[in-house]
Design a protein around this motif. Structure first.
Motif, PDB file in Angstrom:
ATOM      1  N   ALA A  55      23.603  -8.036  28.246  1.00 37.35           N
ATOM      2  CA  ALA A  55      22.569  -7.130  28.751  1.00 37.35           C
ATOM      3  C   ALA A  55      22.825  -6.779  30.216  1.00 37.35           C
ATOM      4  O   ALA A  55      23.412  -7.550  30.980  1.00 37.35           O
ATOM      5  CB  ALA A  55      21.190  -7.770  28.618  1.00 37.35           C
ATOM      6  N   GLU A  56      22.371  -5.598  30.580  1.00 33.55           N
ATOM      7  CA  GLU A  56      22.336  -5.193  31.986  1.00 33.55           C
ATOM      8  C   GLU A  56      20.932  -5.460  32.501  1.00 33.55           C
ATOM      9  O   GLU A  56      19.951  -5.040  31.904  1.00 33.55           O
ATOM     10  CB  GLU A  56      22.666  -3.709  32.121  1.00 33.55           C
ATOM     11  N   VAL A  57      20.857  -6.148  33.620  1.00 29.46           N
ATOM     12  CA  VAL A  57      19.566  -6.561  34.171  1.00 29.46           C
ATOM     13  C   VAL A  57      19.518  -6.141  35.636  1.00 29.46           C
ATOM     14  O   VAL A  57      20.511  -6.269  36.361  1.00 29.46           O
ATOM     15  CB  VAL A  57      19.402  -8.095  34.052  1.00 29.46           C
ATOM     16  N   ARG A  58      18.379  -5.633  36.030  1.00 26.39           N
ATOM     17  CA  ARG A  58      18.218  -5.299  37.449  1.00 26.39           C
ATOM     18  C   ARG A  58      16.809  -5.657  37.894  1.00 26.39           C
ATOM     19  O   ARG A  58      15.878  -5.658  37.089  1.00 26.39           O
ATOM     20  CB  ARG A  58      18.535  -3.828  37.713  1.00 26.39           C
ATOM     21  N   ALA A  59      16.656  -5.933  39.172  1.00 26.17           N
ATOM     22  CA  ALA A  59      15.334  -6.190  39.729  1.00 26.17           C
ATOM     23  C   ALA A  59      14.632  -4.854  39.962  1.00 26.17           C
ATOM     24  O   ALA A  59      15.285  -3.822  40.123  1.00 26.17           O
ATOM     25  CB  ALA A  59      15.457  -6.964  41.040  1.00 26.17           C
ATOM     26  N   LEU A  76      27.119 -16.831  27.401  1.00 24.01           N
ATOM     27  CA  LEU A  76      26.085 -15.796  27.516  1.00 24.01           C
ATOM     28  C   LEU A  76      26.372 -14.986  28.769  1.00 24.01           C
ATOM     29  O   LEU A  76      26.345 -15.522  29.883  1.00 24.01           O
ATOM     30  CB  LEU A  76      24.708 -16.469  27.640  1.00 24.01           C
ATOM     31  N   ARG A  77      26.638 -13.712  28.608  1.00 30.43           N
ATOM     32  CA  ARG A  77      26.988 -12.867  29.764  1.00 30.43           C
ATOM     33  C   ARG A  77      25.843 -11.935  30.142  1.00 30.43           C
ATOM     34  O   ARG A  77      25.247 -11.292  29.279  1.00 30.43           O
ATOM     35  CB  ARG A  77      28.242 -12.049  29.444  1.00 30.43           C
ATOM     36  N   THR A  78      25.569 -11.885  31.440  1.00 30.70           N
ATOM     37  CA  THR A  78      24.590 -10.935  31.984  1.00 30.70           C
ATOM     38  C   THR A  78      25.272 -10.098  33.057  1.00 30.70           C
ATOM     39  O   THR A  78      25.974 -10.637  33.916  1.00 30.70           O
ATOM     40  CB  THR A  78      23.401 -11.697  32.620  1.00 30.70           C
ATOM     41  N   HIS A  79      25.051  -8.804  32.975  1.00 32.44           N
ATOM     42  CA  HIS A  79      25.552  -7.863  34.000  1.00 32.44           C
ATOM     43  C   HIS A  79      24.400  -7.571  34.941  1.00 32.44           C
ATOM     44  O   HIS A  79      23.441  -6.891  34.559  1.00 32.44           O
ATOM     45  CB  HIS A  79      26.017  -6.561  33.340  1.00 32.44           C
ATOM     46  N   TYR A  80      24.484  -8.109  36.142  1.00 34.30           N
ATOM     47  CA  TYR A  80      23.384  -7.893  37.092  1.00 34.30           C
ATOM     48  C   TYR A  80      23.658  -6.634  37.886  1.00 34.30           C
ATOM     49  O   TYR A  80      24.688  -6.512  38.547  1.00 34.30           O
ATOM     50  CB  TYR A  80      23.238  -9.112  38.019  1.00 34.30           C
ATOM     51  N   ARG A  81      22.739  -5.684  37.820  1.00 36.68           N
ATOM     52  CA  ARG A  81      22.957  -4.362  38.430  1.00 36.68           C
ATOM     53  C   ARG A  81      22.180  -4.220  39.716  1.00 36.68           C
ATOM     54  O   ARG A  81      21.178  -4.883  39.905  1.00 36.68           O
ATOM     55  CB  ARG A  81      22.535  -3.255  37.453  1.00 36.68           C
TER      56      ARG A  81
END
Lengths: 244, 244
Positions: free
Chosen positions: B93-97, B239-244
């Motif tokens: 998933a791509e995750v951003r604040a 578990l991979r996270t793409h932090y944007r």
């Protein structure tokens, strides 16, 4: 318009309330649903929670009167915890604390905001935000808000979801064994329902059916086993919990 | 056995993982389901969260090494908050604040315990318990754990649920842009997975699919936009996270 959910003859139904009957609907409550023509007498049905929230967000320190009395600073932003879904209980539910917990359990009568489509306000309900008070500060390093608020049944809401109300005109009253213990106006809120939805949803997407419990004010006291607690808001109704 | 959920050609499927394929099942994952015979290539599917928890309970201060380093007392009971369902995000998933939050966001690599029938342990997953660190202590009167932990996407878990593992033999590693930042054994936990389930479920009923994130240990650091964070546990996966 007031929406409710009931169990009748082993099945669940939702619909609008007309007098002492549920006018059964089908489809999606948050898209208004469609009336089926069937009617169920409320006297022969069991109340269910009026919707199935994915989350209940509950405010701390959101009324000027309680902030003043407790010496709490007025918060710059809404301060909240959440109550997990196992805590949800309906009108007329029997609720008890786990046997090993022998601390105080308090009621907290509150206004609940029910979210509809597109993070709008769908309607309002009564909330009894029950709390295992002695857990919150039990560990000095970590206040246990979620645990203290999430025992099975401790998040009563209902009896219905009412639409078409001006929340700022509402008053929350809580009666314990028919004696009034809380009586406060929503107009005393630090953050209004509209502000809560706006501020919280900037960070945390609100889904249809989610509930924001707006926090309580003065008059919170422990319940004893056998207490009957009613949280009443004119225009919504009265939410009864039997504390065992 | 490893269970996963994917989206493929507009529909959702769950099943067991065999090599690079999902062996599609129907029915209830927590009652094992039934294989349909259909296979979906994982390379052509999108990962979903491996189950739909009604709640994610997440531990604070549950490893001796981090307690010692931070000077925290060993807690007498599990100390936890929760992450609301809007925070759940899947492998890749791509995750951003939210744009208005300009504070630190940290990763926390953790072991997740997935609950099955009758409040038993069904299996284990990886968790990235992302945290808007500067919110927790922003208001001196009320630590904002739930808010800081529940921004959309901040509760990554997956990629699968693995069964048949001895949790006490597992090691959690977290890599940021392929550089190892966390590496700690579950055997250092203050409360084991079995103890967490036992103690929490005395008060808060755990439903099939619920996740208990066991807390993190040393090596937590802020992420920067563009960071790729992998939480890897041998026997489960990464578990991979793409932090944007």
């Amino acid at each position: 318009m007031r929406w409710g959910r009931v169990e009748f003859e082993g099945s669940d139904y939702f619909g609008t309330i007309a007098g002492e009957e549920l006018l059964v609907h089908e489809g999606d409550m948050f898209a208004a649903g469609r009336a089926t023509g069937r009617r169920i007498a409320l006297s022969s049905a069991k109340w269910l929670i009026p919707c199935r929230p994915s989350k209940m967000i509950a405010l701390w320190n959101n009324f000027h009167a309680s902030a003043a009395k407790n010496g709490w600073a007025i918060p710059a932003e809404p301060l909240y915890f959440c109550k997990t879904p196992n805590s949800f209980s309906a009108h007329e539910a029997e609720v008890r604390a786990p046997a090993h917990y022998d601390g105080r359990v308090v009621y907290e009568g509150e206004l609940g905001v029910v979210i509809g489509a597109n993070q709008s306000i769908f309607g309002y309900c009564c909330v009894n935000d029950m709390t295992a008070l002695d857990l919150i500060g039990k560990d000095p390093a970590f206040p246990q808000w979620v645990r203290a608020k999430s025992f099975d049944g401790f998040g009563a809401f209902g009896p219905v979801i009412a639409q078409g109300l001006d929340p700022m005109s509402l008053t929350v009253t809580t009666l314990v064994n028919e004696r009034e213990r809380q009586n406060y106006p929503i107009s005393d809120a630090i953050f209004t329902p509209a502000q809560l939805v706006s501020l919280i949803s900037r960070e945390i997407t609100l889904e249809p059916g989610d509930v924001i419990a707006c926090g309580t004010s003065l008059g919170v006291l422990p319940m004893r086993p056998g207490s009957i607690v009613d949280v009443a808001i004119a225009g919504i109704g009265s939410l009864r919990t039997h504390y065992r």
